[in-house]
Write an enzyme that holds these catalytic residues in place. Structure first.
Site, PDB file in Angstrom:
ATOM      1  N   TYR A   3     -63.568 -10.400 -35.177  1.00 20.44           N
ATOM      2  CA  TYR A   3     -62.398 -11.135 -35.655  1.00 20.44           C
ATOM      3  C   TYR A   3     -62.226 -10.990 -37.169  1.00 20.44           C
ATOM      4  O   TYR A   3     -61.131 -10.714 -37.661  1.00 20.44           O
ATOM      5  CB  TYR A   3     -62.549 -12.615 -35.279  1.00 20.44           C
ATOM      6  CG  TYR A   3     -61.296 -13.426 -35.492  1.00 20.44           C
ATOM      7  CD1 TYR A   3     -60.251 -13.372 -34.550  1.00 20.44           C
ATOM      8  CD2 TYR A   3     -61.137 -14.228 -36.598  1.00 20.44           C
ATOM      9  CE1 TYR A   3     -59.099 -14.107 -34.731  1.00 20.44           C
ATOM     10  CE2 TYR A   3     -59.977 -14.975 -36.798  1.00 20.44           C
ATOM     11  CZ  TYR A   3     -58.959 -14.911 -35.855  1.00 20.44           C
ATOM     12  OH  TYR A   3     -57.822 -15.645 -36.046  1.00 20.44           O
ATOM     13  N   VAL A  16     -49.836  -6.676 -26.257  1.00 25.47           N
ATOM     14  CA  VAL A  16     -49.568  -5.969 -27.517  1.00 25.47           C
ATOM     15  C   VAL A  16     -50.341  -4.669 -27.641  1.00 25.47           C
ATOM     16  O   VAL A  16     -49.995  -3.820 -28.470  1.00 25.47           O
ATOM     17  CB  VAL A  16     -49.860  -6.872 -28.735  1.00 25.47           C
ATOM     18  CG1 VAL A  16     -48.906  -8.067 -28.768  1.00 25.47           C
ATOM     19  CG2 VAL A  16     -51.319  -7.326 -28.745  1.00 25.47           C
TER      20      VAL A  16
END
Lengths: 619, 619
Positions: free
Chosen positions: B154, B63
């Site tokens: 994250y 991606v």
């Protein structure tokens, strides 16, 4: 040739006055029977008339003899037809001091003047009835009005003749009562509702009906245009040297609404027992007709009135008399008189003759309050916006104190208290305060603390707010802060308050009550000065005598709390007393369904008016 | 089979969450492109789907590479047609302490989660546009809402993804602005005038138009009958554990009268420059549509809302919300929520974001005063009759003292003063008192002495009379003493005044002011309690953030002087804070001709509402 076709019998026709009458009557076209105790005197006058081309005959007549009256009547009727004019002119006099006036003299004078006239009237009336009418002239004398020390019999007899004349008029009125009623019903059938444009022609029709009626009575009458409806003016000025009476009335009526509450059709007059039901029966067609029929009764019996008469009838009373307000002051000379007679009211109680001696005045104002430029939302602006209705409420509330006194400075300065005599008289009136309150539907009649109720209604000035326009007043809710409000406030004024002066004081006071943020304008809409008539004025005394003779008891003197602008105009502009002599009853349902007029009072009104003219004219 | 005919591309589709998504989507009928950095993982999932009879293909997709995105897109489109669902599911994580989190880890995580999603969105949007729409699901994580000491990359990336989602919705809204306007114009063309019986069908039409519109957006919607006009209810409850927002608006409008003062037809919306003219443009169709379009922008980009949503639209606001007054308390459970969002107001000034933290309450009363049994003539009875309008004026005037304070005992007892901070903030508001007065057309803004104007408008209770009915209020004169008057009086109440308690105090006080001779009845017509929302409530804070991001400046906190019964019902019955975030302008001509809505604020409203949902949902 005003007497063409008439047949006149003149007693004492050979004398100076009688002869002059005979010649004048013949000249005007009448066939004249010249009657005299001395036939040669009569013959000389008759021959003179015939020589000049007139029609005349001479008769020997001893007026004290009923038999001779019958003969004279028969001879006259045979020659010329039924008699329609009788002049009771024959007299007798003996000028002596009181002590020298022997019984024979006294009897001769009374028998000739009084009994002779009476017998003559008795003799001719049947013929006159057959002929459909006639005129009887009884010759009076200044001696009866201003008696001197000499000729006591003459003064008494002539005064008796005056009274006899009055009796004849009263008898005539009684005799013709049924016809009077029929004529009044004809007038009541015209639905002359002045406020309704669709009835304008009916109001005009009533005016012309009345003018024709007055002409037929022998007055000069005409119809004049008013601002919306016509006026009727008439006069009879044949009593020089005598006082002049202005008779006022109105021939327009209130609308009959609500029509479904009438038990009989409002414009189809119905008589039930003693009561006549119709719109206008009491207010005011029935009562103005009282004046007309009194005039007729006198003119048809005596041939002349004891006073000069002006008649002013309007068709705009129920819409506020817009024409007369200015007409009366502008036509001062045309309306000049010595007293105004108004029968547009009621007795204080049944069978209690009543004279109204005063009316309150009226000052009607409009207070306009302006706050913001437009109505505002109370959520958005509440707390910082001027509220015009609130300000109007504040102003209105500030006008009176807790004891009901009006707070305008100087307001009471010229208020006249009633006299102790008036207060006593009012305290004796049959006035039931509890019934009054019950009629209002309240327990208390609020007003000035400590002032008796009738005084508060009649001789104390008052102030009332009639309504406050502005903002939201419909069902439900709207949270508007009104930008504009108009309060209608009027004051009833009493003697000697002056409407102009009171208005200026009032306007100043109102301006001072305006809360911050609003602008106030005080407008004068109308005013009528208060009116008071002295019970001692000659016309008032004549009215009081007339009422006492008619009702068998002296009248009560009361005031009225209301204002009648046209009466105020008579008093102010013509400077004459107003005789307010009404014949209605307090429960006549004026302006309401089933308006009525008691026939008993219709007849009493005519009687009292005949007597009023009589007493006022003969002083 | 809710996804029949759809084509979905799922990144990280070989992983646990991605695989589950792929299987579920396929099960619902979608053709699924399972993309993964590790092709064998993708293949396993795809094969499993095909084996179960679904349609799937496997793709290798890094991606972080725009080129690979293009290739994956092309392959998917070739196999199944244009992509209409994109799930940005691919992630990376390294659970370490902060110190051990090396730059490489940080970059990998951010590039995969954030940049990868961004590149994916860039890649699919052109295809989605061609296909006429699509859905992009960016997978968030609790880590972004409740970050811990580990996995800083994250947490940051997932939070960034949340923001990216919001950006996508904002971008969508901008892109579709012209269509939004066309749709709004369609709604504005329905003349849904609730007060006019002849427009009842139009009000119903607007309800059904909106229900269909909400259904098309993906909400469950229905139309319910109200007492005169229908309600529209809709909900989207797909965010368990997240707060629930109740969006309120109204689709009825004021009558357009006076129509001749409109420069354009009121129900034929016209855009002139930045301004949309139409009845309802601002109040409230334009503003309720803001909510709907914010919902659309989020659902069409993120596929789901960050909050649960209940929509309540009424067609009776302009007639006083007769249904909702009882509906809200009775349907407490159905309407249960955490905050109510109402956009039916205005910015305090152009470009000044505004949150309303309080509304005044309302107590509307009617005071009926009865005096005599019927209206009386002031001439006949003036001085002894109770005057109902006069008494009403006295009562109204007695309600406040000369300094503008309400005289009802205990009236101010529970009134809360604003905090010093509020006072400071209000003093800094761009409020031009002179302009305010000029708009009112007065020199002074009367009210409580010594209280600043904005406080008088917002946090002080007030009392206003709206009108006094009774008596004669037309042109001209009538001399009536009114037997009955009704004054409409309302009070604006502030926290913590209780309408019931205040009414009892008020009624007692009014009764005591009644002058003798009148009977007074005080009626409670309606009441709404005052409302206050703390700026510290989570929903209020989310709204403040949304406004600040949209307008580039923090909002001002103001109060409103008015009362909104339905908002009071939300606060009282549902016990939730009300977020009052309006996008109109103070001069939008609500309830007046030429009502308007600035398109700039229509767009800002949608942006701010997207952000509000975003911040409120993501805490």
């Amino acid at each position: 040739m005003r007497l063409q076709g008439k047949v006149a019998l003149i007693t004492g026709g050979g004398g100076t006055i009688g002869g002059a009458q005979a010649r004048l009557f013949a000249q005007e076209g009448a066939a004249v029977a010249v009657a005299d105790l001395f036939p040669e005197k009569a013959r000389a006058v008759a021959q003179e008339i015939v020589a000049r081309g007139g029609r005349a005959m001479a008769l020997k007549l001893e007026v004290r003899s009923a038999a001779e009256w019958q003969a004279a009547m028969a001879a006259t009727e045979q020659a010329f037809g039924p008699i329609t004019i009788l002049c009771n002119n024959a007299g007798a006099n003996f000028r002596t001091s009181f002590d020298d006036h022997i019984e024979e003299m006294w009897r001769t004078i009374l028998d000739t003047i009084l009994t002779g006239s009476f017998l003559g009237i008795k003799a001719v009336v049947p013929a006159m009835r057959r002929a459909g009418g006639g005129v009887i002239v009884n010759l009076g004398s200044l001696a009866s009005i201003r008696p001197g020390p000499g000729s006591p019999g003459y003064a008494a007899a002539k005064m008796g003749l005056v009274r006899l004349t009055c009796c004849a008029a009263l008898a005539y009125a009684r005799e013709h009562q049924a016809r009077f009623l029929h004529e009044l019903q004809e007038l009541l059938r015209i639905p002359s509702v002045s406020t309704a444009p669709q009835h304008a022609a009916d109001v005009a029709r009533a005016a012309h009906w009345l003018a024709a009626h007055l002409e037929a009575l022998g007055l000069r009458a005409r119809v004049e245009a008013g601002s919306r409806h016509p006026l009727v003016l008439a006069e009879w000025m044949g009593a020089p040297g005598r006082p002049t009476v202005l008779c006022y009335g109105h021939f327009d009526v209130q609308p009959p609404d609500p029509v479904d509450l009438w038990r009989t059709p409002p414009f189809d007059p119905v008589v039930d027992g003693d009561v006549l039901y119709a719109r206008g029966a009491s207010d005011d067609k029935g009562q103005l007709f009282v004046h007309l029929k009194a005039v007729e009764a006198i003119l048809r019996t005596a041939g002349r009135l004891p006073v000069n008469l002006k008649v002013l009838l309007e068709g705009e009373e129920e819409i506020g008399s817009p024409t007369l307000a200015t007409y009366v002051p502008r036509r001062r000379r045309r309306l000049a008189c010595d007293a105004a007679l108004v029968s547009d009211g009621a007795l204080f109680a049944p069978d209690l003759p009543t004279l109204v001696t005063g009316l309150r005045g009226l000052l009607y104002t409009e207070i306009e309050v302006r706050g913001a430029q437009r109505d505002l939302h109370s959520g958005q602006f509440g707390g910082a916006a001027p509220n015009a209705v609130g300000a109007a409420a504040q102003i209105v509330a500030a006008l009176k104190d807790r004891r009901g006194r009006i707070r305008v400075p100087g307001f009471y300065r010229r208020v006249q208290d009633p006299t102790p005599a008036e207060r006593d008289a009012w305290a004796r009136l049959p006035f039931d305060e509890a019934a009054f309150l019950a009629a209002l539907g309240t327990d208390v009649a609020p007003g000035e603390a400590g002032v008796p109720l009738l005084e508060r209604l009649w001789v104390r000035p008052t102030l009332d707010v009639h309504g406050i326009a502005g903002g939201f007043t419909a069902e439900g809710m709207k949270t508007v802060i009104p930008a504009r409000a108009v309060a209608k406030v009027s004051m009833r004024l009493v003697p000697d308050q002056d409407p102009g002066r009171i208005f200026r004081r009032f306007a100043r006071f109102v301006q001072r009550q305006a809360p911050p943020g609003v602008r106030v304008e005080v407008r004068h809409l109308a005013s009528t000065p208060p009116v008071v008539t002295s019970p001692d004025a000659p016309a008032a005394r004549a009215a009081a005598r007339a009422l006492e003779e008619t009702f068998g008891r002296p009248p009560v003197y009361v005031r009225e709390g209301g204002s009648i602008p046209v009466v105020a105009a008579f008093v102010r502009a013509l400077k004459v007393p107003a005789v307010l002599m009404g014949f209605g009853l307090p429960d006549d349902n004026l302006h309401a369904p089933n308006e009525k007029f008691a026939l008993r009072n219709f007849a009493r009104g005519i009687d009292a008016t005949i007597r009023f003219f009589h007493h006022y004219g003969h002083g």
